[in-house]
Design a protein around this motif. Structure first.
Motif, PDB file in Angstrom:
ATOM      1  N   UNK A  44      36.508  10.763  45.732  1.00  0.00           N
ATOM      2  CA  UNK A  44      35.715  11.885  45.223  1.00  0.00           C
ATOM      3  C   UNK A  44      36.642  12.748  44.385  1.00  0.00           C
ATOM      4  N   UNK A  45      36.914  12.313  43.189  1.00  0.00           N
ATOM      5  CA  UNK A  45      37.889  13.014  42.372  1.00  0.00           C
ATOM      6  C   UNK A  45      37.228  14.132  41.567  1.00  0.00           C
ATOM      7  N   UNK A  46      36.999  15.268  42.225  1.00  0.00           N
ATOM      8  CA  UNK A  46      36.374  16.433  41.583  1.00  0.00           C
ATOM      9  C   UNK A  46      37.325  17.619  41.712  1.00  0.00           C
ATOM     10  N   UNK A  47      37.120  18.671  40.935  1.00  0.00           N
ATOM     11  CA  UNK A  47      38.060  19.795  40.959  1.00  0.00           C
ATOM     12  C   UNK A  47      38.092  20.523  42.301  1.00  0.00           C
ATOM     13  N   UNK A  48      39.242  21.154  42.565  1.00  0.00           N
ATOM     14  CA  UNK A  48      39.427  21.937  43.789  1.00  0.00           C
ATOM     15  C   UNK A  48      39.532  23.406  43.411  1.00  0.00           C
ATOM     16  N   UNK A  49      38.810  24.252  44.131  1.00  0.00           N
ATOM     17  CA  UNK A  49      38.853  25.701  43.922  1.00  0.00           C
ATOM     18  C   UNK A  49      39.366  26.350  45.198  1.00  0.00           C
ATOM     19  N   UNK A  50      40.384  27.198  45.060  1.00  0.00           N
ATOM     20  CA  UNK A  50      40.953  27.846  46.241  1.00  0.00           C
ATOM     21  C   UNK A  50      41.762  29.049  45.812  1.00  0.00           C
ATOM     22  N   UNK A 108      42.833  28.121  40.641  1.00  0.00           N
ATOM     23  CA  UNK A 108      43.091  29.188  41.606  1.00  0.00           C
ATOM     24  C   UNK A 108      42.078  30.305  41.378  1.00  0.00           C
ATOM     25  N   UNK A 109      41.440  30.743  42.439  1.00  0.00           N
ATOM     26  CA  UNK A 109      40.395  31.768  42.359  1.00  0.00           C
ATOM     27  C   UNK A 109      40.890  33.035  43.045  1.00  0.00           C
ATOM     28  N   UNK A 110      40.554  34.170  42.431  1.00  0.00           N
ATOM     29  CA  UNK A 110      40.941  35.450  43.039  1.00  0.00           C
ATOM     30  C   UNK A 110      39.813  35.970  43.923  1.00  0.00           C
ATOM     31  N   UNK A 111      40.150  36.829  44.863  1.00  0.00           N
ATOM     32  CA  UNK A 111      39.106  37.453  45.669  1.00  0.00           C
ATOM     33  C   UNK A 111      38.211  38.292  44.774  1.00  0.00           C
ATOM     34  N   UNK A 112      36.917  38.184  45.015  1.00  0.00           N
ATOM     35  CA  UNK A 112      35.960  38.915  44.192  1.00  0.00           C
ATOM     36  C   UNK A 112      35.468  38.101  43.017  1.00  0.00           C
ATOM     37  N   UNK A 113      36.242  37.071  42.675  1.00  0.00           N
ATOM     38  CA  UNK A 113      35.879  36.220  41.550  1.00  0.00           C
ATOM     39  C   UNK A 113      34.831  35.191  41.978  1.00  0.00           C
ATOM     40  N   UNK A 114      33.994  34.800  41.020  1.00  0.00           N
ATOM     41  CA  UNK A 114      32.994  33.762  41.294  1.00  0.00           C
ATOM     42  C   UNK A 114      33.248  32.566  40.402  1.00  0.00           C
ATOM     43  N   UNK A 115      32.839  31.415  40.848  1.00  0.00           N
ATOM     44  CA  UNK A 115      32.892  30.219  40.005  1.00  0.00           C
ATOM     45  C   UNK A 115      31.500  29.607  39.966  1.00  0.00           C
ATOM     46  N   UNK A 116      31.178  29.063  38.818  1.00  0.00           N
ATOM     47  CA  UNK A 116      29.877  28.411  38.668  1.00  0.00           C
ATOM     48  C   UNK A 116      30.042  26.911  38.807  1.00  0.00           C
ATOM     49  N   UNK A 117      29.232  26.345  39.680  1.00  0.00           N
ATOM     50  CA  UNK A 117      29.308  24.901  39.941  1.00  0.00           C
ATOM     51  C   UNK A 117      27.887  24.361  39.951  1.00  0.00           C
ATOM     52  N   UNK A 118      27.430  23.862  38.797  1.00  0.00           N
ATOM     53  CA  UNK A 118      26.046  23.382  38.712  1.00  0.00           C
ATOM     54  C   UNK A 118      25.086  24.531  39.001  1.00  0.00           C
ATOM     55  N   UNK A 119      24.142  24.292  39.880  1.00  0.00           N
ATOM     56  CA  UNK A 119      23.171  25.334  40.220  1.00  0.00           C
ATOM     57  C   UNK A 119      23.748  26.420  41.129  1.00  0.00           C
ATOM     58  N   UNK A 120      24.996  26.213  41.554  1.00  0.00           N
ATOM     59  CA  UNK A 120      25.608  27.159  42.497  1.00  0.00           C
ATOM     60  C   UNK A 120      26.542  28.132  41.796  1.00  0.00           C
ATOM     61  N   UNK A 121      26.645  29.318  42.407  1.00  0.00           N
ATOM     62  CA  UNK A 121      27.748  30.214  42.085  1.00  0.00           C
ATOM     63  C   UNK A 121      28.414  30.519  43.417  1.00  0.00           C
ATOM     64  N   UNK A 122      29.729  30.466  43.448  1.00  0.00           N
ATOM     65  CA  UNK A 122      30.446  30.705  44.705  1.00  0.00           C
ATOM     66  C   UNK A 122      31.422  31.856  44.519  1.00  0.00           C
ATOM     67  N   UNK A 123      31.269  32.856  45.372  1.00  0.00           N
ATOM     68  CA  UNK A 123      32.148  34.026  45.310  1.00  0.00           C
ATOM     69  C   UNK A 123      33.137  33.985  46.472  1.00  0.00           C
ATOM     70  N   UNK A 124      34.401  34.234  46.170  1.00  0.00           N
ATOM     71  CA  UNK A 124      35.448  34.257  47.197  1.00  0.00           C
ATOM     72  C   UNK A 124      35.617  35.688  47.705  1.00  0.00           C
ATOM     73  N   UNK A 125      35.503  35.873  49.017  1.00  0.00           N
ATOM     74  CA  UNK A 125      35.597  37.207  49.615  1.00  0.00           C
ATOM     75  C   UNK A 125      36.803  37.253  50.542  1.00  0.00           C
ATOM     76  N   UNK A 126      37.572  38.308  50.443  1.00  0.00           N
ATOM     77  CA  UNK A 126      38.786  38.470  51.251  1.00  0.00           C
ATOM     78  C   UNK A 126      38.444  38.549  52.735  1.00  0.00           C
ATOM     79  N   UNK A 127      39.127  37.751  53.549  1.00  0.00           N
ATOM     80  CA  UNK A 127      39.040  37.916  55.007  1.00  0.00           C
ATOM     81  C   UNK A 127      40.448  37.971  55.576  1.00  0.00           C
ATOM     82  N   UNK A 128      40.549  38.074  56.884  1.00  0.00           N
ATOM     83  CA  UNK A 128      41.846  37.971  57.556  1.00  0.00           C
ATOM     84  C   UNK A 128      41.818  36.763  58.475  1.00  0.00           C
ATOM     85  N   UNK A 129      42.984  36.125  58.607  1.00  0.00           N
ATOM     86  CA  UNK A 129      43.096  34.968  59.488  1.00  0.00           C
ATOM     87  C   UNK A 129      44.582  34.770  59.768  1.00  0.00           C
TER      88      UNK A 129
END
Lengths: 558, 558
Positions: free
Chosen positions: A94-100, A125-146
């Motif tokens: 499954x050679x597709x792009x990686x977002x992180x 590389x995605x920043x917190x608060x940033x969104x990426x568009x992937x087909x019909x999806x948009x994905x937003x990265x939100x800061x958490x703690x871990x």
């Protein structure tokens, strides 16, 4: 809004966990809306006790292979093995792009380099608060703690509505590095109206609130104060960069130098330094080789092996098997970790070993969890206020515990879904239901072999492990069908032959008699001769020893 | 007093642990004064994770065999496997009388009957407060509390002085059955002057006081009240007769019938009933077969399997593998036990299974420990006021924790001895020191075989378990030394052959070439041919798979 309504009537959003629900680890979930698929995480799991000889376990991604044209990318929540570890294997198909996020990608890139996949793999590389568009999806990265820096929750926007996936998280108001979890953004998204919340269940059985990572820093201060005159070792998880930061902070305060030992620890620290996720005062970090230039009371060694792994640095240093350092009388060893379930015995073993060597061992209170307890889970549910709850990350009992929490917060039982891997959950404003199944499974990795160790091989290994093997060899004459050599019996893992010459010899005679009886009757069919050998020898050995070794007859024709 | 002085100058008392200090379980300690030896306990231990296929482990009693004329008897503290389990094996060589309290002896007799040793073994039931004379020793049995009825501490009177051995114990002021621990007698003996205290260390890391067994009874009342309308299962340790008593009491209060399931549970309950150690209201205990005549809300089933043992009743009832009962939706399962270290994963597994079946599972708060915590240990030290402290029962870290307690109570570091199995501790009023070693060891029991599985066999099993086996068979002509059949390769536990025909075939050719090269050069020595096969095949397989199966060349001569 109009489009959303129409579409949700048509097909809705599909949430398809491909792993992670029958076991700890191997987290991977596909989200599908019509012709768009995104994949959240791609983790491995470690072999169960009965998976003898297996190195690691990765998910079966047949569903993604079958829909490869629709797959838009991997969206990764954080850099732990159970969320990224299967990537190097799965990417082959499954050679597709990686977002992180930044550190997550740094750790992924270490893996890709190791597997020679860097050139072939698209990464962003995605920043917190940033969104990426992937087909019909948009994905937003939100800061958490871990328990690792740069962990993210994901808000997954689809035409059918929003799904929030927390990843592994805790709420830390006073994190060591970077910001606290972005609760305001959770609230904002909640206000918009969230279809489903997929929330970390790991600590859902635990009441209260997980303490801040910073509390461990205070514990280090106290422990270093109490052990001013000894060399100090701290064993912790390689990936817990914040923990390492705090050990370094305390070491610096007490005028100690720090060396880091264990391959994974060194790798991740290098990455963290490169990406500036850790802040090391000048002249504090030294090479392990240089430590000998400093007196004991100026040394701190941070090491892997906190789970009692027999090949890790701590274990080798405790057992005089490390080429540079031996832990002994007068040393202090702090376990900044809890045993992962299943590792209790090996952790206790190394603690006993260290105590026996005369070291002072501290194995309580220098650790906090990286996962949300019940009050934190309630907080996230209250901010997100989802229509549907889909507990994730944990064993069944943890998912069930989160389901109870969700219910206590007023989410109706019918809107809570404890899924199994392979379930297809269709979600829309109107309804949610498990509407189908896709193939899933665990693929075993042993050495270079991916998936070539199946149930037959595992069962054989278990059988061999239990009582060993008895091999019966014989040569039959091609022309006459007569026994020209053998039967001879060779055993391994059964009894040590020198201790049991008689037993083996009598067994051999028993088999010989039975075979001769067959041949005398004109039975020369190999299948029958093998069955006779197995039956006769099996009965004999069971009667004499109450054991059932594997019996393997081998006939050669000469 | 005079005699004592003279003798202690002469030789002193020897305390010789023959097991129990390097592992949990396998408790056995010899006490020797000149020509008298007594043996306290004779337990087994369960195999470590790397002892593949082993059923149980018993102590090496060579020292007792070598001094068989001096051995006066076994003195047993209580009826748990880690204190009595090796008796049926050890008695074959050391056939001396057994002294124990009533229930302890009852459980021992079950074992002796099973091993057909009843007639051959002298036994004497001892009452609390009673003493027995064994050569130069007198041994007094003192009432204690523990998670099994009739547990005893021992006061061992020798010409060199008194040693008090607590056995496993806790202080329970309100025990379910019988009296509280006889603290007055501990105090009296302490007043006389005690040379050495050997005290249970199991809970020495835990602060405070272990709660009374009776508190669990109250928990049962609450839980039964909360689950009035469901069938109730309670999983606990077979030997905890007091726990069973309390479950029966609560069941009776709530008008429920009780059935007991699991072979060990039934056995011990039968013994306890026969010896009147348990008090069962009429018409409360029913056969499992009769349970179907009662509605769910009138049923309680007490079962084995609280440690997640896959063959025990609970596991079979949860997995539809029990011939009479299946646990499902609407049932309540109470775990009245804690996982023994190492069993955490299997316990979690069965909890998940039960939850998945729809059962309500309660796995907290319905158990208390049977071992003394720190305050209880301090109490016993203070009453006994020993000159020397010899912590027993526990792993090294527990012994060390008790040593710290002893120190905190004013016993000098030099008078505290953390022994290893095999150490000979010589004790007298004047001094105590480790003055020698006797042979000790762990003997592995596999099926009927006692001690025939040694390190070679275990290593082979580990090797087989890891990567399986490849067997290379070939036939050499006796006269010409030529290869007349083979080499053929048969593998088990390596890769499933159908998935890897090519790999095996190429491996076969590689071996064939190497063997032909040898034979062409006139090398026909079997040793060399076997070594060549191992080397060539090993290299090939490692290169192709990064695995190291066991390679076993077999040459037949025809």
């Amino acid at each position: 809004m109009k489009k959303k309504k129409e579409n949700s009537n048509a097909s809705g959003l599909k949430i398809i966990p491909l792993g992670g629900l029958e076991q700890i680890g191997m987290n991977i979930t596909a989200f599908q809306y019509e012709d768009s698929i995104i994949v959240v995480d791609c983790g491995l799991s470690f072999p169960a006790d009965d998976m003898l000889g297996i190195d690691l376990v990765i998910p079966d991604v047949t569903y993604l292979k079958d829909n490869i044209d629709k797959v838009k990318g991997f969206v990764i929540t954080h850099g732990h093995e159970d969320h990224i570890g299967a990537l190097p294997y799965v990417l082959r198909d499954i050679n597709v792009p990686i977002y992180a996020t930044r550190l997550t990608m740094g750790i992924i890139e270490n893996k890709l380099t190791e597997h020679n996949l860097m050139k072939k793999t698209k990464r962003k590389v995605v920043k917190f608060g940033q969104s990426i568009n992937l087909g019909d999806f948009r994905v937003e990265f939100i800061k958490t703690n871990h328990s690792i820096v740069d962990a993210a929750a994901l808000a997954i926007y689809s035409p059918a509505g929003i799904v929030v996936h927390t990843g592994d998280f805790k709420v830390d108001y006073t994190p060591v590095y970077g910001d606290a979890i972005d609760l305001q953004r959770f609230a904002e998204i909640g206000k918009k109206g969230v279809l489903a919340l997929m929330c970390d269940s790991t600590n859902a059985e635990r009441p209260g609130f997980t303490p801040s990572e910073k509390t461990v820093g205070k514990t280090f201060d106290t422990l270093f104060e109490e052990h001013k005159n000894t060399r100090i070792f701290v064993a912790t998880f390689a990936s817990n960069v914040d923990r390492v930061q705090q050990i370094i902070n305390t070491a610096y305060k007490f005028g100690r130098k720090v060396a880091v030992e264990g391959r994974s620890m060194v790798n991740i620290l290098d990455t963290a330094i490169k990406l500036e996720c850790i802040n090391i005062p000048e002249n504090t970090l030294v090479d392990l080789d240089q430590m000998k230039n400093y007196p004991d009371e100026q040394q701190v060694i941070i090491t892997t092996g906190s789970q009692g792994e027999s090949m890790a640095a701590l274990s080798r240093m405790a057992n005089n098997m490390h080429r540079k350092i031996t832990i002994g009388a007068g040393d202090t060893v702090i376990f900044s970790s809890n045993p992962i379930p299943g590792n209790e015995k090996s952790v206790t073993k190394i603690i006993n070993e260290l105590l026996r060597k005369g070291a002072d061992v501290i194995f309580q209170d220098a650790h906090v969890s990286g996962h949300a307890c019940q009050e934190e889970i309630k907080l996230i549910y209250t901010l997100i206020h989802p229509k549907y709850a889909v507990p994730v990350h944990g064993e069944y009992k943890h998912l069930k515990a989160q389901a109870k929490i969700a219910e206590s917060l007023g989410i109706s039982k019918d809107n809570i879904f404890i899924l199994s891997s392979g379930d297809v959950l269709e979600v829309s404003e109107e309804q949610a239901k498990v509407a189908g199944r896709v193939p899933v499974g665990a693929i075993l990795v042993d050495g270079l072999g991916v998936g070539d160790v199946g149930n037959v091989v595992l069962r054989d290994r278990q059988h061999l492990a239990e009582d060993g093997i008895m091999i019966v060899v014989m040569s039959l004459d091609r022309a006459s069908g007569e026994l020209v050599a053998g039967p001879d019996i060779v055993s391994r893992g059964f009894v040590y032959v020198k201790e049991s010459d008689e037993l083996i010899e009598e067994a051999r005679r028993t088999v010989d008699d039975a075979l001769q009886a067959c041949l005398d009757k004109g039975i020369t069919d190999w299948g029958k001769l093998k069955t006779t050998t197995k039956d006769v020898l099996g009965d004999y050995v069971w009667k004499k020893t109450k054991r059932r070794p594997m019996i393997l007859p081998i006939i050669m024709e000469v």
